[in-house]
Scaffold this motif. Structure first.
Motif, PDB file in Angstrom:
ATOM      1  N   LEU A 175       0.834  -1.186   0.000  1.00  0.00           N
ATOM      2  CA  LEU A 175       0.000   0.000   0.000  1.00  0.00           C
ATOM      3  C   LEU A 175       0.878   1.249   0.000  1.00  0.00           C
ATOM      4  O   LEU A 175       2.079   1.199   0.262  1.00  0.00           O
ATOM      5  CB  LEU A 175      -0.931  -0.009   1.210  1.00  0.00           C
ATOM      6  N   TRP A 176       0.266   2.404  -0.261  1.00  0.00           N
ATOM      7  CA  TRP A 176       1.051   3.628  -0.436  1.00  0.00           C
ATOM      8  C   TRP A 176       1.773   4.014   0.858  1.00  0.00           C
ATOM      9  O   TRP A 176       2.908   4.474   0.804  1.00  0.00           O
ATOM     10  CB  TRP A 176       0.141   4.759  -0.904  1.00  0.00           C
ATOM     11  N   TRP A 177       1.115   3.802   2.019  1.00  0.00           N
ATOM     12  CA  TRP A 177       1.772   4.189   3.264  1.00  0.00           C
ATOM     13  C   TRP A 177       2.955   3.267   3.574  1.00  0.00           C
ATOM     14  O   TRP A 177       4.012   3.719   4.001  1.00  0.00           O
ATOM     15  CB  TRP A 177       0.770   4.169   4.411  1.00  0.00           C
ATOM     16  N   ARG A 178       2.787   1.968   3.351  1.00  0.00           N
ATOM     17  CA  ARG A 178       3.892   1.031   3.599  1.00  0.00           C
ATOM     18  C   ARG A 178       5.026   1.253   2.608  1.00  0.00           C
ATOM     19  O   ARG A 178       6.198   1.179   2.960  1.00  0.00           O
ATOM     20  CB  ARG A 178       3.375  -0.404   3.500  1.00  0.00           C
ATOM     21  N   LYS A 179       4.661   1.548   1.376  1.00  0.00           N
ATOM     22  CA  LYS A 179       5.679   1.859   0.376  1.00  0.00           C
ATOM     23  C   LYS A 179       6.434   3.130   0.748  1.00  0.00           C
ATOM     24  O   LYS A 179       7.662   3.205   0.597  1.00  0.00           O
ATOM     25  CB  LYS A 179       5.020   2.017  -0.993  1.00  0.00           C
ATOM     26  N   LEU A 180       5.695   4.106   1.241  1.00  0.00           N
ATOM     27  CA  LEU A 180       6.330   5.361   1.644  1.00  0.00           C
ATOM     28  C   LEU A 180       7.256   5.144   2.839  1.00  0.00           C
ATOM     29  O   LEU A 180       8.364   5.699   2.896  1.00  0.00           O
ATOM     30  CB  LEU A 180       5.249   6.386   1.988  1.00  0.00           C
ATOM     31  N   ARG A 181       6.840   4.331   3.798  1.00  0.00           N
ATOM     32  CA  ARG A 181       7.597   4.142   5.038  1.00  0.00           C
ATOM     33  C   ARG A 181       8.787   3.213   4.851  1.00  0.00           C
ATOM     34  O   ARG A 181       9.845   3.451   5.439  1.00  0.00           O
ATOM     35  CB  ARG A 181       6.672   3.595   6.119  1.00  0.00           C
ATOM     36  N   GLU A 182       8.653   2.161   4.035  1.00  0.00           N
ATOM     37  CA  GLU A 182       9.691   1.144   3.935  1.00  0.00           C
ATOM     38  C   GLU A 182      10.523   1.234   2.665  1.00  0.00           C
ATOM     39  O   GLU A 182      11.580   0.596   2.585  1.00  0.00           O
ATOM     40  CB  GLU A 182       9.069  -0.244   4.029  1.00  0.00           C
ATOM     41  N   VAL A 183      10.069   2.007   1.683  1.00  0.00           N
ATOM     42  CA  VAL A 183      10.810   2.099   0.427  1.00  0.00           C
ATOM     43  C   VAL A 183      11.383   3.502   0.222  1.00  0.00           C
ATOM     44  O   VAL A 183      12.586   3.670  -0.045  1.00  0.00           O
ATOM     45  CB  VAL A 183       9.912   1.706  -0.768  1.00  0.00           C
ATOM     46  N   ILE A 184      10.539   4.511   0.361  1.00  0.00           N
ATOM     47  CA  ILE A 184      10.966   5.875   0.034  1.00  0.00           C
ATOM     48  C   ILE A 184      11.716   6.530   1.183  1.00  0.00           C
ATOM     49  O   ILE A 184      12.791   7.098   0.990  1.00  0.00           O
ATOM     50  CB  ILE A 184       9.742   6.720  -0.379  1.00  0.00           C
ATOM     51  N   PHE A 185      11.182   6.454   2.398  1.00  0.00           N
ATOM     52  CA  PHE A 185      11.806   7.136   3.527  1.00  0.00           C
ATOM     53  C   PHE A 185      13.238   6.677   3.808  1.00  0.00           C
ATOM     54  O   PHE A 185      14.081   7.500   4.174  1.00  0.00           O
ATOM     55  CB  PHE A 185      10.944   6.981   4.771  1.00  0.00           C
ATOM     56  N   PRO A 186      13.570   5.382   3.670  1.00  0.00           N
ATOM     57  CA  PRO A 186      14.983   5.002   3.872  1.00  0.00           C
ATOM     58  C   PRO A 186      15.947   5.700   2.916  1.00  0.00           C
ATOM     59  O   PRO A 186      17.083   6.018   3.293  1.00  0.00           O
ATOM     60  CB  PRO A 186      14.972   3.487   3.643  1.00  0.00           C
ATOM     61  N   TYR A 187      15.514   5.948   1.685  1.00  0.00           N
ATOM     62  CA  TYR A 187      16.358   6.673   0.744  1.00  0.00           C
ATOM     63  C   TYR A 187      16.487   8.154   1.113  1.00  0.00           C
ATOM     64  O   TYR A 187      17.453   8.811   0.722  1.00  0.00           O
ATOM     65  CB  TYR A 187      15.796   6.552  -0.669  1.00  0.00           C
ATOM     66  N   LEU A 188      15.510   8.676   1.840  1.00  0.00           N
ATOM     67  CA  LEU A 188      15.529  10.092   2.203  1.00  0.00           C
ATOM     68  C   LEU A 188      16.217  10.356   3.535  1.00  0.00           C
ATOM     69  O   LEU A 188      16.259  11.515   3.982  1.00  0.00           O
ATOM     70  CB  LEU A 188      14.093  10.629   2.269  1.00  0.00           C
ATOM     71  N   LYS A 189      16.735   9.335   4.175  1.00  0.00           N
ATOM     72  CA  LYS A 189      17.332   9.524   5.490  1.00  0.00           C
ATOM     73  C   LYS A 189      18.499  10.506   5.447  1.00  0.00           C
ATOM     74  O   LYS A 189      18.575  11.444   6.251  1.00  0.00           O
ATOM     75  CB  LYS A 189      17.818   8.176   6.042  1.00  0.00           C
ATOM     76  N   GLY A 190      19.405  10.317   4.484  1.00  0.00           N
ATOM     77  CA  GLY A 190      20.555  11.221   4.378  1.00  0.00           C
ATOM     78  C   GLY A 190      20.170  12.644   3.996  1.00  0.00           C
ATOM     79  O   GLY A 190      20.538  13.594   4.695  1.00  0.00           O
ATOM     80  N   PRO A 191      19.430  12.834   2.893  1.00  0.00           N
ATOM     81  CA  PRO A 191      19.039  14.204   2.523  1.00  0.00           C
ATOM     82  C   PRO A 191      18.203  14.914   3.570  1.00  0.00           C
ATOM     83  O   PRO A 191      18.386  16.110   3.814  1.00  0.00           O
ATOM     84  CB  PRO A 191      18.247  13.997   1.217  1.00  0.00           C
ATOM     85  N   VAL A 192      17.281  14.193   4.226  1.00  0.00           N
ATOM     86  CA  VAL A 192      16.445  14.842   5.232  1.00  0.00           C
ATOM     87  C   VAL A 192      17.264  15.209   6.466  1.00  0.00           C
ATOM     88  O   VAL A 192      17.055  16.279   7.069  1.00  0.00           O
ATOM     89  CB  VAL A 192      15.262  13.934   5.605  1.00  0.00           C
ATOM     90  N   SER A 193      18.212  14.363   6.860  1.00  0.00           N
ATOM     91  CA  SER A 193      19.077  14.700   7.996  1.00  0.00           C
ATOM     92  C   SER A 193      19.903  15.945   7.689  1.00  0.00           C
ATOM     93  O   SER A 193      20.038  16.843   8.537  1.00  0.00           O
ATOM     94  CB  SER A 193      20.002  13.518   8.316  1.00  0.00           C
ATOM     95  N   LEU A 194      20.454  16.000   6.473  1.00  0.00           N
ATOM     96  CA  LEU A 194      21.216  17.186   6.076  1.00  0.00           C
ATOM     97  C   LEU A 194      20.313  18.418   6.011  1.00  0.00           C
ATOM     98  O   LEU A 194      20.703  19.515   6.438  1.00  0.00           O
ATOM     99  CB  LEU A 194      21.881  16.944   4.718  1.00  0.00           C
ATOM    100  N   ALA A 195      19.103  18.249   5.497  1.00  0.00           N
ATOM    101  CA  ALA A 195      18.167  19.374   5.430  1.00  0.00           C
ATOM    102  C   ALA A 195      17.786  19.852   6.828  1.00  0.00           C
ATOM    103  O   ALA A 195      17.661  21.056   7.071  1.00  0.00           O
ATOM    104  CB  ALA A 195      16.914  18.957   4.659  1.00  0.00           C
ATOM    105  N   PHE A 196      17.609  18.912   7.756  1.00  0.00           N
ATOM    106  CA  PHE A 196      17.282  19.286   9.130  1.00  0.00           C
ATOM    107  C   PHE A 196      18.396  20.110   9.745  1.00  0.00           C
ATOM    108  O   PHE A 196      18.148  21.137  10.392  1.00  0.00           O
ATOM    109  CB  PHE A 196      17.046  18.026   9.961  1.00  0.00           C
ATOM    110  N   LEU A 197      19.645  19.692   9.535  1.00  0.00           N
ATOM    111  CA  LEU A 197      20.780  20.436  10.094  1.00  0.00           C
ATOM    112  C   LEU A 197      20.914  21.807   9.449  1.00  0.00           C
ATOM    113  O   LEU A 197      20.992  22.832  10.141  1.00  0.00           O
ATOM    114  CB  LEU A 197      22.064  19.630   9.898  1.00  0.00           C
ATOM    115  N   LEU A 198      20.947  21.853   8.121  1.00  0.00           N
ATOM    116  CA  LEU A 198      21.142  23.127   7.432  1.00  0.00           C
ATOM    117  C   LEU A 198      19.985  24.087   7.688  1.00  0.00           C
ATOM    118  O   LEU A 198      20.198  25.298   7.840  1.00  0.00           O
ATOM    119  CB  LEU A 198      21.303  22.885   5.930  1.00  0.00           C
TER     120      LEU A 198
END
Length: 325
Positions: A225-248
């Protein structure tokens, strides 16, 4: 007259070219060797860092330890050395602690809103649809506008007789003072969020481009489903960019001077007297240069804390990935 050049015997040439002993290299007594060449290539960047960052930083630290003001500025090299008295005065006799609290709380609230907003906008515009390029261009409008333009526009709109209060009056709501009083803090937060979220959007959109298309196909085949896909597929790829965005994003909110300066002026109201405004007023209106330098050093330490935490976390992640391999 023809000059004869010495020739190397064919047998010696073939021996060298056939994989024999390498030709001896001449040792240069002067000049750059192969071993030192990378260091020389780094020299221009190192020179710029020294001139632009290290020397001003050293001067700021030195100024924070002397009694430098408008009277001693002409002979500032002979200014009396007072040690940590500027830091003690900044903490005990000024609004430094209150300004730190305002800056940190303002930065945390702004980042906590802009990060989910930017990620959501990136996810929504990731897939192709009709008019996607127009929507992406509209999303980037707050980011491409200079900060002083954004602050000037919002300052005009939020005046007591501005368009915002006019709309509120037309719909039956009471107008308020947005640029002074208790609402000034939330005005600063709102305008900062409006201007800063497209930066998070860009970083998240760049992270989404790294998601492999085969991963999306595998998730679709498995019936995720879209939520599981978002949580287990997309969000892991965004961990680095989102962490950098949070800091900057957090560091940019803490260091933002232009937006509150143009929006509220200087000195700013007490509820929006952020750290950069306090340093500016202390230095260029009160002419307490040593005291303002001490405040600037404190702000540098404050900024270094989340930066150190981020770099430490990145180092640990790299070490764990290397150990798994």
């Amino acid at each position: 007259m023809s000059s004869e050049t010495p020739t190397v015997p064919l047998q010696e040439q073939s021996t060298d070219l056939a994989g024999g002993a390498p030709l001896p290299q001449k040792k240069m007594s002067k000049g750059v060797t192969e071993r030192d060449r990378p260091l020389w290539l780094l020299a221009p960047g190192g020179l710029l860092i020294t001139v632009i960052i290290l020397i001003p930083l050293a001067l700021a630290v030195y100024m924070s330890l002397i009694d430098l003001d408008q009277y001693t500025l002409r002979k500032w090299l002979a200014t009396p050395f007072i040690g940590l008295e500027n830091f003690v005065e900044a903490i005990t006799k000024t609004d430094l602690l209150r300004s730190i609290w305002i800056s940190v709380s303002f930065a945390v609230i702004s980042t906590a809103v802009t990060v989910p907003l930017g990620v959501a906008a990136a996810v929504v515009t990731q897939n192709a649809f009709r008019g996607r390029s127009v929507v992406r261009a509209i999303f980037l409008v707050p980011y491409i506008l200079p900060s002083f333009v954004v602050a000037t526009v919002w300052r005009t709109m939020l005046q007591p007789d501005g368009i915002v209060n006019g709309i509120l009056n037309n719909i039956g709501m009471d107008s308020t003072l947005w640029l002074n009083g208790p609402m000034s803090y939330w005005t600063l937060v709102f305008v900062e969020i409006w201007a800063a979220w497209p930066f998070i959007y860009l970083l998240a959109l760049a992270g989404l481009q790294s998601v492999d298309h085969e991963v999306h196909e595998a998730a679709a085949i498995d019936g995720a489903l879209w939520w599981r896909k978002l949580r287990e597929v997309i969000f892991p790829y965004l961990k680095g960019p989102v962490s950098l965005a949070f800091l900057l994003g957090t560091l940019n909110h803490i260091n933002n001077f232009t937006l509150p300066f143009v929006l509220f002026g200087a000195p700013a109201p007490a509820d929006v007297n952020v750290l950069p405004i306090l340093v500016y007023v202390t230095s260029f209106q009160s002419f307490r240069f040593g005291l303002s330098a001490a405040m600037a050093v404190v702000s540098l330490i404050l900024i270094a804390i989340p930066l150190f935490i981020y770099l430490r976390a990145v180092k640990l992640d790299v070490s764990e990935d290397g150990g798994k391999k």
